[in-house]
Design an enzyme around this catalytic site. Structure first.
Site, PDB file in Angstrom:
ATOM      1  CG  ASP A   1      -2.315   0.624   0.822  1.00 28.45           C
ATOM      2  OD1 ASP A   1      -2.311   1.719   0.201  1.00 28.45           O
ATOM      3  OD2 ASP A   1      -3.358   0.033   1.145  1.00 28.45           O
TER       4      ASP A   1
ATOM      5  CG  HIS B   1     -15.241  -1.350  -5.879  1.00 28.21           C
ATOM      6  ND1 HIS B   1     -16.281  -1.585  -5.016  1.00 28.21           N
ATOM      7  CD2 HIS B   1     -14.207  -0.942  -5.099  1.00 28.21           C
ATOM      8  CE1 HIS B   1     -15.907  -1.324  -3.779  1.00 28.21           C
ATOM      9  NE2 HIS B   1     -14.652  -0.932  -3.807  1.00 28.21           N
TER      10      HIS B   1
END
Length: 357
Positions: free
Chosen positions: A220, A258
């Protein structure tokens, strides 16, 4: 239609409009119950509780002049399916849904409710029509002057950022538990896995514990993982998924794609493809995300389908992205150079997708 049938249809249509207008009341009422501690009190009590006993427990947080309004709130929560009520003696207890909003419930999703009711998030919905008419990238940007991601990393928004990260983590806990207990086959034969966009490691920590032979790496942005400590078969790496993804047998993308438009998803998937071996050598990408129902005739009151459509709208407002149908997923995989995929509907409103090259 007869005159009476016509009138009935008109009145039903009026009621439908009323219900749409006042949809916000349901989540507001649940939020109120959460903030007043009603759900935690009922959970701690451990059995159906009378209104008088509940009022006594809440006496320190509810103004005496408002106690008479408590039955209205309780009646609404019962009608909405968030509380059970014994018809004989009017005792209240939690439902499975309200249990997931209790502070001490391991799989609670309280922070999801809190953050979506925060003014920073909610005001984006009030400018949705404005966004459709301007050239701003997202409705969130229209409302707040910056993207969701820039807002979250802003030091002045640190508290909101912490709630946001906790909301993402809470969303992962239940799904991960189901994934590990009911979909173990997904991890069979793996010796390494990279959790792309894995945040503070909720998913990877659980996988690393359940499968000690798999080396799990959380990738991340540096500011997200700077305070995270790895141990044993778990490590945290700061980086950007658009630049480089560490090599592994498998790449995990949980609710990542998404957030992005198609062209960005293809870029991410191509980076994943570069980091894994082909299928013959055990390589794959594991995607946990929504696969929208193609059949528009499906019942709109199905909880999973309603949740999918709500999430579809949320992604549009926050990120100018979307949830995808099977055909849309297939196009992404093909455009990114993958040749095979399979979809398993095993995680409620989300599906488990495996893709290979």
């Amino acid at each position: 239609m007869s005159a009476s049938e016509s009138s009935t249809e008109l009145l039903r249509a009026q009621a439908q409009i009323w219900n749409h207008i006042f949809n916000f009341i349901s989540s507001s009422a649940v939020r109120c119950a959460l903030q007043l501690g009603i759900l935690d009190v009922l959970y701690k009590y451990g059995k159906p509780m009378s209104l008088s006993d509940l009022s006594a427990e809440l006496s320190l947080v509810i103004n005496p002049s408002k106690v008479s309004f408590l039955p209205i709130l309780m009646r609404f929560l019962v009608h909405s399916g968030f509380l059970n009520q014994d018809d004989q003696d009017h005792h209240y207890s939690l439902t499975p849904a309200s249990c997931l909003l209790v502070k001490n419930e391991p799989f609670n999703v309280r922070s999801l409710l809190v953050i979506n009711h925060d003014p920073v998030f909610s005001k984006a919905w009030f400018v949705l029509s404005t966004w459709f008419q301007n050239d701003s990238p997202t409705a969130f940007h229209t409302a707040n002057g910056k993207s969701l991601w820039d807002y979250i990393v802003d030091q002045e928004s640190r508290v909101l950022g912490d709630i946001f990260n906790d909301a993402l983590a809470s969303d992962s806990r239940l799904n991960t538990n189901v994934l590990i207990t009911e979909c173990k086959h997904v991890f069979e034969g793996l010796n390494s896995l990279v959790d792309v966009g894995g945040g503070t490691g909720t998913v990877s920590i659980a996988i690393a514990k359940a499968f000690p032979n798999i080396k799990c790496t959380v990738l991340d942005l540096p500011h997200v993982v700077e305070d995270c400590k790895g141990s044993g078969n778990l490590e945290f790496v700061g980086g950007d998924m658009f630049d480089n993804i560490p090599h592994a047998n498998a790449i995990l993308l949980k609710c990542i794609l998404h957030d992005w438009r198609d062209e960005d998803c293809v870029k991410i998937l191509k980076k994943c493809k570069e980091s894994i071996p082909n299928r013959e050598k055990g390589g794959k990408v594991i995607i946990i995300d929504t696969v929208m129902e193609d059949d528009t005739k499906k019942q709109s009151n199905d909880e999973f389908i309603r949740a999918q459509h709500n999430m579809d709208m949320l992604m549009m407002v926050l990120c100018a992205s979307k949830e995808r149908t099977k055909k849309e997923w297939e196009k992404l995989f093909t455009d990114a150079g993958f040749t095979e995929y399979k979809i398993i509907s095993a995680l409620g409103l989300r599906s488990l997708i495996e893709i290979y090259h």
